[in-house]
Design an enzyme around this catalytic site. Structure first.
Site, PDB file in Angstrom:
ATOM      1  N   LYS A   1       0.849  -1.204   0.000  1.00  0.00           N
ATOM      2  CA  LYS A   1       0.000   0.000   0.000  1.00  0.00           C
ATOM      3  C   LYS A   1       0.883   1.253   0.000  1.00  0.00           C
ATOM      4  CE  LYS A   1      -3.809  -2.428   2.151  1.00  0.00           C
ATOM      5  NZ  LYS A   1      -4.511  -2.849   3.350  1.00  0.00           N
TER       6      LYS A   1
ATOM      7  N   GLN B   1      -4.951  -1.410   9.584  1.00  0.00           N
ATOM      8  CA  GLN B   1      -4.751  -2.752   9.003  1.00  0.00           C
ATOM      9  C   GLN B   1      -5.311  -3.814   9.957  1.00  0.00           C
ATOM     10  OE1 GLN B   1      -3.407  -3.434   5.854  1.00  0.00           O
ATOM     11  NE2 GLN B   1      -4.169  -5.474   6.327  1.00  0.00           N
TER      12      GLN B   1
ATOM     13  N   ASP C   1     -11.023   3.026   3.846  1.00  0.00           N
ATOM     14  CA  ASP C   1     -11.438   1.653   3.554  1.00  0.00           C
ATOM     15  C   ASP C   1     -12.939   1.514   3.302  1.00  0.00           C
ATOM     16  OD1 ASP C   1      -9.495  -0.268   3.326  1.00  0.00           O
ATOM     17  OD2 ASP C   1      -9.178  -0.443   5.495  1.00  0.00           O
TER      18      ASP C   1
END
Ligand code: NDP
Length: 301
Positions: free
Chosen positions: A49, A93, A116
């Protein structure tokens, strides 16, 4: 020969389309990635990422609280990121350690920094069909279908799996594009028959090669979200990956049987190289959209 749906090509196009939008901004978009502890898989995901941010000139910052972090400490860290004007998107995460209340942490992320698309406010926007950050994996799959001009409207789509991050948002996105959607899960009766009715089948269950030819209608489009590491030789053989297994000692496979899908489907995503690259590209897309929104709001003040 079936068409192989190349996630890397779609990823590259998504990133290319973002570059001029980033160049127009007064300040680089900023993404904060929170990585707790030392989970090897999470470290790999976070590394790619951050690498992708660098490729398209998004500022990224990695925060690494220790494995022993408490919920309160995580909430304080998120609060600090929520207040920072240089941070447009926040990604926590998963998974978080057991002692941390994951739901509270995810819900603490400001909805307008939710890179997200997991915050209940943004899930609500998805249900209502309003613009907001979308869950990255299903949003990437919609981009892939568009890129390959695979018609969705009026077609039967079956989503196998009902998780909050893939199955449910996937079903909603297909529904918004006027597919006739069925959602299947571990309690579905006659699962193979349900899946066999699909023009478009999206498999997101986390079961290596469970979707075999009896699940697949000839000519279906098959999207394989699964990412399963197979460490058993007999299982690798069943999935037609004996040779790779002999070389590497393990193989990465999806939820769909790789040999049988190639025999029955008209188009399918391979694993690796299918859905995986799209998820990160859509994380970048969400971050850029949030930065545009923040800078437009700042300019109108
Ligand atoms: P979850 O474990 O959260 O959900 C799995 C879903 O599959 C559940 O709804 C479960 O049903 C259903 N399921 C499990 N076993 C069966 C079965 N035998 N028959 C029918 N349904 C079943 O998984 P995720 O959605 O998070 O992930 C799914 C897969 O996708 C994983 O392999 C994951 O690694 C991969 N993934 C890949 C991404 C990428 O970028 N390529 C991104 C995210 C995930 P029930 O609800 O009834 O328990």
């Amino acid at each position: 020969m079936p068409q192989i749906l190349d996630g890397i090509a779609v990823r590259n196009e998504i990133l290319e389309r973002l570059k001029p939008r980033i160049a127009k901004l007064k300040r680089k978009p900023g993404l904060a990635v929170v990585l707790v502890g030392h989970n090897p898989a999470s470290e790999v995901y976070v590394r790619s990422k951050i690498k992708t941010c660098g490729e398209i000139d998004i500022y990224s910052e990695k925060l690494t609280p220790p494995e022993t972090v408490t919920t309160e400490e995580m909430l304080a860290l998120i609060d600090d990121l929520n207040r920072r004007p240089d941070i447009d998107g926040i990604l926590v995460q998963m998974p978080l350690p057991k002692q941390v209340d994951t739901r509270r942490v995810l819900e603490a992320v400001a909805p307008d920094k939710d890179a997200d698309g997991f915050h209940p406010t943004n899930v609500g926007h998805l249900v209502a069909g309003r613009p907001a950050p979308r869950a990255c994996t299903p949003a990437g799959i919609m981009e892939l279908l568009k890129y390959y001009k695979i018609p969705v409207e009026g077609r039967r789509a079956v989503v196998l799996g009902r998780s909050d991050i893939v199955g449910k948002p996937m079903a909603l996105m297909l529904l918004h594009e006027s597919a006739t959607v069925t959602i299947c899960h571990s309690r579905t009766a006659e699962l193979a028959d349900e899946c066999h009715r699909a023009d478009i089948l999206v498999a997101a269950i986390g079961r290596a090669g469970m979707v075999t030819s009896e699940f697949l209608a000839p000519g279906a489009t098959v999207i394989d979200v699964g990412m399963n590491r197979v460490t058993d030789r007999a299982e690798a053989e069943r999935l037609g990956r004996a040779e790779e297994f002999a070389r590497k000692g393990s193989v990465l496979v999806g939820d769909v049987h790789p040999v049988e899908v190639a025999r029955v489907a008209s188009a399918y995503t391979p694993v690796p190289g299918g859905v995986g690259p799209l998820t990160i590209a859509m994380l970048m897309a969400n971050t850029v959209a949030l930065a545009e929104q923040h800078q437009a709001a700042a300019a109108s003040r």
